[in-house]
Design a protein around this motif. Structure first.
Motif, mmCIF file in Angstrom:
data_model
loop_
_atom_site.group_PDB
_atom_site.id
_atom_site.type_symbol
_atom_site.label_atom_id
_atom_site.label_comp_id
_atom_site.label_asym_id
_atom_site.label_seq_id
_atom_site.Cartn_x
_atom_site.Cartn_y
_atom_site.Cartn_z
ATOM 1 N N GLY A 1 -36.324 15.094 28.598
ATOM 2 C CA GLY A 1 -36.131 15.673 27.268
ATOM 3 C C GLY A 1 -34.674 15.812 26.880
ATOM 4 O O GLY A 1 -34.310 15.596 25.741
ATOM 5 N N VAL A 2 -33.837 16.136 27.872
ATOM 6 C CA VAL A 2 -32.409 16.331 27.569
ATOM 7 C C VAL A 2 -31.826 15.046 27.004
ATOM 8 O O VAL A 2 -31.114 15.053 26.018
ATOM 9 N N GLY A 3 -32.190 13.921 27.628
ATOM 10 C CA GLY A 3 -31.672 12.650 27.152
ATOM 11 C C GLY A 3 -32.191 12.301 25.773
ATOM 12 O O GLY A 3 -31.481 11.727 24.967
ATOM 13 N N LEU A 4 -33.450 12.680 25.527
ATOM 14 C CA LEU A 4 -34.066 12.296 24.256
ATOM 15 C C LEU A 4 -33.553 13.116 23.077
ATOM 16 O O LEU A 4 -33.263 12.574 22.028
ATOM 17 N N ASN A 5 -33.457 14.427 23.322
ATOM 18 C CA ASN A 5 -33.260 15.310 22.170
ATOM 19 C C ASN A 5 -31.985 15.035 21.394
ATOM 20 O O ASN A 5 -31.963 15.066 20.183
ATOM 21 N N ILE B 1 -47.762 15.057 20.467
ATOM 22 C CA ILE B 1 -48.391 14.698 21.747
ATOM 23 C C ILE B 1 -47.909 15.688 22.808
ATOM 24 O O ILE B 1 -48.660 16.131 23.657
ATOM 25 N N THR B 2 -46.643 16.064 22.732
ATOM 26 C CA THR B 2 -46.125 17.188 23.528
ATOM 27 C C THR B 2 -45.449 18.129 22.540
ATOM 28 O O THR B 2 -45.050 17.706 21.449
ATOM 29 N N PRO B 3 -45.298 19.407 22.896
ATOM 30 C CA PRO B 3 -44.737 20.379 21.943
ATOM 31 C C PRO B 3 -43.357 19.989 21.413
ATOM 32 O O PRO B 3 -42.982 20.365 20.315
ATOM 33 N N GLN B 4 -42.584 19.205 22.201
ATOM 34 C CA GLN B 4 -41.215 18.867 21.784
ATOM 35 C C GLN B 4 -41.138 17.607 20.920
ATOM 36 O O GLN B 4 -40.077 17.264 20.425
#
Length: 242
Positions: free
Chosen positions: A129-133, A229-232
């Protein structure tokens, strides 16, 4: 016991599931399909022979479970119609929440192993998530539907691109890395005219979904815009550029 004899509760029991699907993919796909009805606390499925082809989905409230049971009864999930009823026993996660939980010693070791695995997966997911956000924050900051992922470099990628005109292919962005084509198919095939899902291995987080015509694709786009699909990861759905 028939479904009618079990009182409505927060947990639904699903059987007649395709036994060839790997456990983790099955759980993720169930989460993806059922999260449209309300907040899911837990999805349970087990490898043991006794529990093959079965799963339990625990919702936060009874109305979500009821809605899911009614709407998804007989839904063709991995080519087999789901059979759904209310669970006969209260799930541990609900029992813990309302204070009626009694530990079962036999399951303690199994639960500890599962909890360790969950923590490891959560740890991995948070790193992903860190990389994506940061990338997504830049791409989707102000007007999500108008912007494409900044694949190109330089000043050109800073200019907002004009949206593609309505057509029968949808461009889906901001998907979590663990998304599979089958998970997307489960979501998009609920709408008439669905043809296929295409994902690009070299570019995780995006997919193309094809429908029979632009009216059918528009219905699906409006229904699934912002679906998580996921909360984030709220989905960003636009028409594909041809």
């Amino acid at each position: 016991m028939s479904a009618g004899e079990v009182s409505p509760n927060m947990t639904i029991y699903i059987n007649n599931l395709n036994e060839k699907i790997k456990l983790e993919e099955l759980k993720k796909s169930l989460f993806a399909v059922f999260s449209q009805f309300g907040k899911i606390l837990e999805v349970l499925a087990f490898k043991t022979l006794k529990h093959k082809g079965q799963a339990w989905v625990v919702f936060e409230d009874v109305s979500s479970a009821t809605n899911a049971l009614r709407k998804m009864q007989g839904f063709p999930f991995y080519d087999k119609p789901m059979r759904i009823q209310y669970a006969k026993t209260k799930s541990d996660v609900v029992a813990k929440a309302d204070g009626t939980f009694v530990p079962r010693e036999r399951r303690k070791r199994h639960e500890e192993r599962a909890e360790r695995k969950r923590r490891e997966q959560h740890h991995d997911a948070s790193h992903v998530g860190v990389g994506l956000n940061s990338a997504y924050a830049g791409a989707f900051g102000a007007a999500p539907p108008l912007s494409q992922l900044p694949f190109g470099g330089g000043a050109k990628s800073m200019l907002p691109e004009a949206p593609a005109p309505p057509n029968n292919i949808l461009f889906v962005q901001n998907l979590p890395h663990e998304t599979t084509p089958m998970m997307l198919q489960m979501l998009f095939c609920q709408y008439p005219g669905f043809k296929e899902v295409r994902m690009v291995e070299a570019k995780p987080g995006i997919a193309f979904v094809e429908y029979g015509d632009e009216i059918q694709s528009t219905v699906a786009m409006q229904a699934l815009q912002g679906f998580k699909i996921t909360p984030q990861n709220p989905m960003v759905v636009t028409y594909a550029k041809k």
